[in-house]
Design a protein around this motif. Structure first.
Motif, PDB file in Angstrom:
ATOM      1  N   ALA A 101       0.807  -1.221   0.000  1.00 25.29           N
ATOM      2  CA  ALA A 101       0.000   0.000   0.000  1.00 25.29           C
ATOM      3  C   ALA A 101       0.841   1.272   0.000  1.00 25.29           C
ATOM      4  O   ALA A 101       0.289   2.370   0.055  1.00 25.29           O
ATOM      5  CB  ALA A 101      -0.936   0.007   1.202  1.00 25.29           C
ATOM      6  N   SER A 102       2.172   1.154  -0.082  1.00 24.78           N
ATOM      7  CA  SER A 102       3.019   2.344  -0.075  1.00 24.78           C
ATOM      8  C   SER A 102       2.966   3.034  -1.433  1.00 24.78           C
ATOM      9  O   SER A 102       2.358   2.542  -2.379  1.00 24.78           O
ATOM     10  CB  SER A 102       4.469   1.950   0.250  1.00 24.78           C
ATOM     11  OG  SER A 102       5.084   1.365  -0.879  1.00 24.78           O
ATOM     12  N   VAL A 103       3.655   4.171  -1.528  1.00 25.95           N
ATOM     13  CA  VAL A 103       3.712   4.923  -2.788  1.00 25.95           C
ATOM     14  C   VAL A 103       4.773   4.373  -3.730  1.00 25.95           C
ATOM     15  O   VAL A 103       4.915   4.852  -4.847  1.00 25.95           O
ATOM     16  CB  VAL A 103       4.005   6.418  -2.508  1.00 25.95           C
ATOM     17  CG1 VAL A 103       2.875   7.052  -1.720  1.00 25.95           C
ATOM     18  CG2 VAL A 103       5.339   6.590  -1.777  1.00 25.95           C
ATOM     19  N   ARG A 104       5.525   3.354  -3.303  1.00 32.29           N
ATOM     20  CA  ARG A 104       6.702   2.909  -4.045  1.00 32.29           C
ATOM     21  C   ARG A 104       6.438   1.746  -4.982  1.00 32.29           C
ATOM     22  O   ARG A 104       7.222   1.492  -5.886  1.00 32.29           O
ATOM     23  CB  ARG A 104       7.792   2.488  -3.053  1.00 32.29           C
ATOM     24  CG  ARG A 104       8.255   3.577  -2.113  1.00 32.29           C
ATOM     25  CD  ARG A 104       9.259   3.035  -1.128  1.00 32.29           C
ATOM     26  NE  ARG A 104       8.650   2.093  -0.207  1.00 32.29           N
ATOM     27  CZ  ARG A 104       8.205   2.399   0.999  1.00 32.29           C
ATOM     28  NH1 ARG A 104       8.285   3.639   1.422  1.00 32.29           N
ATOM     29  NH2 ARG A 104       7.683   1.477   1.781  1.00 32.29           N
ATOM     30  N   THR A 105       5.364   0.995  -4.776  1.00 34.05           N
ATOM     31  CA  THR A 105       5.246  -0.282  -5.466  1.00 34.05           C
ATOM     32  C   THR A 105       3.910  -0.381  -6.185  1.00 34.05           C
ATOM     33  O   THR A 105       3.591   0.430  -7.032  1.00 34.05           O
ATOM     34  CB  THR A 105       5.450  -1.432  -4.450  1.00 34.05           C
ATOM     35  OG1 THR A 105       6.583  -1.120  -3.634  1.00 34.05           O
ATOM     36  CG2 THR A 105       5.756  -2.726  -5.142  1.00 34.05           C
ATOM     37  N   ALA A 106       3.091  -1.376  -5.826  1.00 36.37           N
ATOM     38  CA  ALA A 106       1.807  -1.582  -6.496  1.00 36.37           C
ATOM     39  C   ALA A 106       0.802  -2.150  -5.513  1.00 36.37           C
ATOM     40  O   ALA A 106       1.155  -2.898  -4.592  1.00 36.37           O
ATOM     41  CB  ALA A 106       1.984  -2.528  -7.683  1.00 36.37           C
ATOM     42  N   TRP A 107      -0.478  -1.810  -5.755  1.00 34.35           N
ATOM     43  CA  TRP A 107      -1.568  -2.244  -4.882  1.00 34.35           C
ATOM     44  C   TRP A 107      -2.778  -2.562  -5.750  1.00 34.35           C
ATOM     45  O   TRP A 107      -3.042  -1.885  -6.747  1.00 34.35           O
ATOM     46  CB  TRP A 107      -1.922  -1.151  -3.887  1.00 34.35           C
ATOM     47  CG  TRP A 107      -3.157  -1.451  -3.076  1.00 34.35           C
ATOM     48  CD1 TRP A 107      -4.437  -1.064  -3.347  1.00 34.35           C
ATOM     49  CD2 TRP A 107      -3.216  -2.217  -1.884  1.00 34.35           C
ATOM     50  NE1 TRP A 107      -5.299  -1.544  -2.387  1.00 34.35           N
ATOM     51  CE2 TRP A 107      -4.576  -2.263  -1.471  1.00 34.35           C
ATOM     52  CE3 TRP A 107      -2.249  -2.878  -1.108  1.00 34.35           C
ATOM     53  CZ2 TRP A 107      -4.987  -2.931  -0.330  1.00 34.35           C
ATOM     54  CZ3 TRP A 107      -2.665  -3.542   0.029  1.00 34.35           C
ATOM     55  CH2 TRP A 107      -4.024  -3.565   0.413  1.00 34.35           C
ATOM     56  N   LEU A 108      -3.523  -3.580  -5.354  1.00 40.63           N
ATOM     57  CA  LEU A 108      -4.774  -3.885  -6.025  1.00 40.63           C
ATOM     58  C   LEU A 108      -5.694  -4.626  -5.075  1.00 40.63           C
ATOM     59  O   LEU A 108      -5.308  -5.641  -4.481  1.00 40.63           O
ATOM     60  CB  LEU A 108      -4.543  -4.740  -7.280  1.00 40.63           C
ATOM     61  CG  LEU A 108      -5.795  -5.066  -8.112  1.00 40.63           C
ATOM     62  CD1 LEU A 108      -6.397  -3.793  -8.709  1.00 40.63           C
ATOM     63  CD2 LEU A 108      -5.461  -6.075  -9.215  1.00 40.63           C
ATOM     64  N   ASP A 109      -6.897  -4.085  -4.901  1.00 43.63           N
ATOM     65  CA  ASP A 109      -7.953  -4.803  -4.194  1.00 43.63           C
ATOM     66  C   ASP A 109      -9.289  -4.349  -4.780  1.00 43.63           C
ATOM     67  O   ASP A 109      -9.331  -3.669  -5.811  1.00 43.63           O
ATOM     68  CB  ASP A 109      -7.869  -4.610  -2.672  1.00 43.63           C
ATOM     69  CG  ASP A 109      -8.196  -3.191  -2.211  1.00 43.63           C
ATOM     70  OD1 ASP A 109      -8.508  -2.320  -3.070  1.00 43.63           O
ATOM     71  OD2 ASP A 109      -8.143  -2.936  -0.994  1.00 43.63           O
ATOM     72  N   ALA A 110     -10.375  -4.728  -4.135  1.00 45.81           N
ATOM     73  CA  ALA A 110     -11.698  -4.430  -4.692  1.00 45.81           C
ATOM     74  C   ALA A 110     -12.037  -2.947  -4.642  1.00 45.81           C
ATOM     75  O   ALA A 110     -12.978  -2.502  -5.313  1.00 45.81           O
ATOM     76  CB  ALA A 110     -12.757  -5.240  -3.946  1.00 45.81           C
TER      77      ALA A 110
END
Length: 590
Positions: A101-110
């Motif tokens: 959930a950081s600004v550096r990587t990637a996030w995906l959820d509903a």
């Protein structure tokens, strides 16, 4: 939405394939591969100086040419070779698990999607300087869910009303420098000095006052643009703020025409609240910091960063300038934009002074060395970090303060003028420390190597009190809190957990260790249960010799402790206006 035919030599298709499994599906098409084409995923992202091993999240990598599968050979942890034929389109498919959930990587959820290309997009060896395109595909609409939109600083080629579709980047560096936000976010726009800006906020509560955030951000942007270009335009045609609000979090990452931010939901401005909370002021400082980076590190940047190598550490001794000077100006521009007053600004500056003074590592490592060691020290902090190193953010900010005030005391130049002259000298591009020294010499007629050697490459104390006094501000000692007095950094939750023992402190002399649980205190013939450090004043009173009852590795220990006097430490300070009229030239003017 139907996709346009591929035109770029390198084309990516990113699909939010499985929201509940947090999986992106990526298709990479290379129009003209070489025989034995090599590919790699970056190991780090510029602006965050730690090798993060993004390849650990990549899975199911496969390749084909036409209908024929192509063998893949893994050459390293993040590098592969496709045993393909030259000149025939090569298609690779793979998945990336996005659960950071950081600004550096990637996030995906509903509820939300976010990614930096450094986490999702393989580099094509030999073709990273070529233009590339990326199709960002909207996830399927689910019953009862809100409609998603997409926001990014990439150049749109063919996108729909919600922002999904095809974008173009001049090269891989530009692709890597434009994060992507997806979801049912809040969005609004404003102009600053005639330049369009957009602000996107994900996860805000219903109490969020968007109009206030927009108005305050506009003031920050105009102050920064006028700082760098008193009569000109900024070096970008539009700008995008991407803010993710969470229960608890804080941080940002700068980009050339955008920034990714994260803050606590409680820190957003609230409808009906006239007074800015400390959390909101901190958020405005973060916005100011990352926006200032648009000039200072994304364009004016260390010479070593002229061309990034995404496979390994990229070293520089100049983070004290690029992060530290940005940290100096972030809050100062809030003051100049009228978002905080003199008292609030001096309180923030005093906090920075105190943070540096309470770091024994400032006497061990120079701020230039700390910059070089960011990869192994700043981003990998442990129980000994405050004793071994100093933050190039905080001490770098104080170096900027000292340089600015020393210039003002001598008359004829300011740090503002130095920054603008550096921009002109380096044409908004790579610079070295020698460029800073040359500009200082040109503006003042004297050599500043002595100050830079002492303040930046040495470990002597900075002349804060003397230089502040010359600008009408008094630096005064404050009674320290119990943790500072003892030389501890702790967590308090029904007992006192020791996180750090500072070098040369009373706690170190008593034998405290990081990881200890401080359970109780024996003083004046009585034993007491200790639940927080504030209890010391209650149970010890005027007693100066006591015994600390400590749990360590399942054993109970009795540590003889000399309790310092309440005013024993001089490393906590406050700043007061002694001559408001004299201070205004610094606090209010450019």
């Amino acid at each position: 939405m139907p996709t346009a035919p591929t035109r770029a030599a390198v084309h990516y298709r990113v699909e939010a394939a499985d929201l509940h499994a947090h999986l992106y599906h990526v298709t990479l098409t290379i129009a003209q591969p070489t025989a034995a084409q090599e590919l790699a995923l970056p190991a780090w992202i510029p602006g965050s100086y730690l090798v993060r091993e993004f390849a650990k999240n990549l899975q199911r990598l496969a390749a084909r040419q036409g209908r024929q599968p192509v063998a893949l050979v893994q050459l390293a942890k993040d590098r592969w070779r496709a045993d393909c034929q030259a000149g025939q389109p090569l298609v690779l498919t793979y998945e990336v698990c996005a659960y950071d959930a950081s600004v550096r990587t990637a996030w995906l959820d509903a509820a939300r999607g976010f990614f930096n290309a450094t986490s999702l997009c393989l580099q094509v060896a030999g073709q990273t300087a070529l233009p590339c395109e990326i199709d960002i595909v909207a996830p399927k609409k689910r019953a009862g869910s809100a409609l998603w939109h997409c926001a990014t600083g990439l150049f749109p080629l063919k996108v729909d009303a919600r922002g999904f579709g095809r974008y173009r980047a001049a090269n891989y560096d530009e692709l890597a420098d434009c994060p992507v936000e997806m979801g049912a976010f809040w969005s609004a726009s404003f102009n600053a000095c005639g330049v369009p800006h957009r602000f996107v906020v994900a996860g805000a509560a219903p109490s969020f006052d968007g109009a206030r955030l927009l108005a305050d951000t506009r003031k920050i942007c105009e102050a920064a643009i006028r700082f760098w270009h008193p009569r000109g335009k900024p070096p970008f045609q539009n700008y995008l703020f991407l803010l993710n609000t969470v229960h608890d979090g804080y941080g940002g990452l700068e980009h050339r025409n955008s920034t990714a931010l994260i803050c606590g939901r409680r820190d957003l401005p609230r409808l009906g609240d006239a007074k800015a909370s400390d959390g909101y002021t901190q958020l405005l400082g973060l916005i100011s910091h990352e926006y200032f980076h648009t000039w200072n590190v994304k364009r004016l940047r260390p010479r070593e960063f002229a061309q990034y190598d995404y496979t390994r550490e990229n070293y520089t001794e100049l983070l004290w300038f690029f992060e530290g000077f940005t940290s100096y100006y972030d809050d100062l521009l809030l003051r100049r934009a009228g978002l905080i007053d003199d008292t609030a600004y001096l309180k923030l500056l005093a906090k920075t002074c105190t943070q540096v003074l309470q770091t024994p590592g400032r006497q061990v490592q120079s701020v230039a060395q700390a910059s070089f060691d960011a990869w192994i020290k700043y981003y990998r902090q442990d129980e000994n970090t405050p004793n071994a190193t100093v933050s190039y953010y905080t001490k770098g900010a104080l170096v900027a303060l000292c340089l600015d005030l020393a210039l003002r005391r001598e008359g004829g130049a300011t740090l503002d003028a130095v920054m603008r002259a550096l921009w002109q000298r380096c044409a908004g591009g790579p610079m070295a420390e020698a460029d800073l020294l040359a500009v200082l010499q040109a503006l003042t007629g004297r050599d500043w190597q002595g100050e830079i050697a002492q303040w930046v490459h040495g470990t002597a104390e900075l002349p804060l009190a003397e230089l502040l006094a010359a600008q009408g501000v008094a630096l005064k000692a404050e009674p320290p809190q119990p943790a500072q007095r003892l030389g501890l950094r702790v967590q308090e939750n029904h007992s006192v957990q020791i996180k750090t023992v500072l070098r040369g402190s009373a706690a170190e002399r008593a034998g405290f260790m990081a990881g200890d649980e401080w359970l109780g205190l024996e003083a004046a013939g009585q034993a007491w249960r200790l639940q927080r450090l504030d209890d010391l004043a209650l149970y010890a009173g005027a007693v100066r010799q006591a015994t600390a009852l400590v749990a360590r590795d399942g054993r109970l220990l009795r540590l003889p402790l000399d309790l310092p006097a309440p005013d024993a430490s001089g490393d906590t300070v406050r700043l007061e206006l002694a001559d408001a009229a004299r201070a205004q030239a610094w606090l209010s003017a450019g």
